[in-house]
Scaffold this motif. Sequence first.
Motif, mmCIF file in Angstrom:
data_model
loop_
_atom_site.group_PDB
_atom_site.id
_atom_site.type_symbol
_atom_site.label_atom_id
_atom_site.label_comp_id
_atom_site.label_asym_id
_atom_site.label_seq_id
_atom_site.Cartn_x
_atom_site.Cartn_y
_atom_site.Cartn_z
ATOM 1 N N ILE A 7 -0.987 -7.817 -27.767
ATOM 2 C CA ILE A 7 -1.008 -8.094 -26.356
ATOM 3 C C ILE A 7 -0.293 -9.159 -25.937
ATOM 4 C CG2 ILE A 7 -2.730 -8.482 -24.842
ATOM 5 C CD1 ILE A 7 -3.149 -5.646 -25.749
ATOM 6 N N MET A 8 0.380 -8.953 -24.682
ATOM 7 C CA MET A 8 0.976 -10.080 -24.089
ATOM 8 C C MET A 8 0.746 -10.415 -22.717
ATOM 9 S SD MET A 8 4.985 -11.063 -23.473
ATOM 10 C CE MET A 8 5.329 -9.248 -22.815
ATOM 11 N N ILE A 9 0.055 -11.682 -22.298
ATOM 12 C CA ILE A 9 -0.137 -11.962 -20.730
ATOM 13 C C ILE A 9 1.139 -12.354 -20.504
ATOM 14 C CG2 ILE A 9 -1.528 -13.366 -19.273
ATOM 15 C CD1 ILE A 9 -3.632 -13.527 -21.608
ATOM 16 N N LYS A 10 1.547 -11.655 -19.443
ATOM 17 C CA LYS A 10 2.809 -12.009 -18.821
ATOM 18 C C LYS A 10 2.802 -13.331 -18.007
ATOM 19 C CE LYS A 10 4.104 -6.912 -19.316
ATOM 20 N NZ LYS A 10 4.793 -5.898 -18.289
ATOM 21 N N PRO A 11 4.011 -13.707 -17.481
ATOM 22 C CA PRO A 11 4.071 -15.209 -16.783
ATOM 23 C C PRO A 11 3.137 -15.222 -15.473
ATOM 24 C CG PRO A 11 6.411 -14.667 -17.546
ATOM 25 C CD PRO A 11 5.611 -13.282 -18.033
ATOM 26 N N VAL A 72 1.499 -15.605 -23.251
ATOM 27 C CA VAL A 72 0.591 -15.617 -24.318
ATOM 28 C C VAL A 72 0.673 -14.522 -24.973
ATOM 29 C CG1 VAL A 72 -1.918 -15.785 -24.866
ATOM 30 C CG2 VAL A 72 -1.110 -16.998 -22.948
ATOM 31 N N ALA A 73 0.937 -14.492 -26.322
ATOM 32 C CA ALA A 73 1.021 -13.441 -27.135
ATOM 33 C C ALA A 73 -0.088 -13.436 -28.104
ATOM 34 C CB ALA A 73 2.598 -13.571 -28.241
ATOM 35 N N MET A 74 -0.665 -12.438 -28.291
ATOM 36 C CA MET A 74 -1.920 -12.315 -29.137
ATOM 37 C C MET A 74 -1.850 -10.873 -30.084
ATOM 38 S SD MET A 74 -4.913 -12.964 -26.055
ATOM 39 C CE MET A 74 -4.039 -11.797 -24.962
ATOM 40 N N VAL A 75 -2.478 -10.974 -31.081
ATOM 41 C CA VAL A 75 -2.932 -9.878 -31.907
ATOM 42 C C VAL A 75 -4.447 -9.728 -31.805
ATOM 43 C CG1 VAL A 75 -2.859 -8.880 -34.184
ATOM 44 C CG2 VAL A 75 -0.894 -10.272 -33.490
ATOM 45 N N ASN A 123 4.487 1.139 -32.638
ATOM 46 C CA ASN A 123 5.308 0.143 -31.928
ATOM 47 C C ASN A 123 4.310 -1.454 -32.206
ATOM 48 O OD1 ASN A 123 7.639 1.103 -31.204
ATOM 49 N ND2 ASN A 123 6.484 2.117 -29.322
ATOM 50 N N ALA A 124 3.173 -1.264 -32.320
ATOM 51 C CA ALA A 124 2.067 -2.363 -32.608
ATOM 52 C C ALA A 124 2.636 -3.175 -33.853
ATOM 53 C CB ALA A 124 0.887 -1.998 -32.781
#
Length: 144
Positions: A7-11, A72-75, A123-124
């Motif tokens: 999961i990535m929260i974009k700018p 923000v990059a998350m797993v 893809n994950a």
Amino acid sequence: AAEQTFIMIKPDGVQRGLIGEVISRFEKKGFYLKAMKLQNVEKSFAEQHYADLSSKPFFGGLVEYIVSGPVVAMVWEGKSVVATGRKIIGATNPLASEPGTIRGDFAVDIGRNVIHGSDSVENARKEIALWFPEGLAEWSSSQH
Ligand code: CMP
């Protein structure tokens, strides 16, 4: 091993103060945070992340947007987290995403849609390897 998603929260999500909101929704659902970092990404890295979309007309703009500020990059880990995570996120086009989803509640523009989530287990796996070559946090089995 339990299913994981990237999961990535974009700018735009970071800039608008939605980091806590996103984390809260995944946490309260019952998923486990396995890795997280705030970072700026290079153009070449963003191009790699979105390589499957390189032929799309919006590719250049998408890459520019992703490098425009920190993400923000998350797993996240848990039962069916890839598909269920995408339900929490909502449809790609925020005008089609249901109220109650992240995009449905916080976005109107497909080019500024707050968050990314992997669209398949395969893809994950690729995205997690790209973003977290250093590995993930360990939870003890009793915490799950
Ligand atoms: P994401 O889930 O990160 O996957 C690919 C991204 O491309 C998508 O969210 C959007 O941000 C972006 N995208 C998809 N379609 C379009 C479009 N028609 N115009 C601009 N951006 C798009």
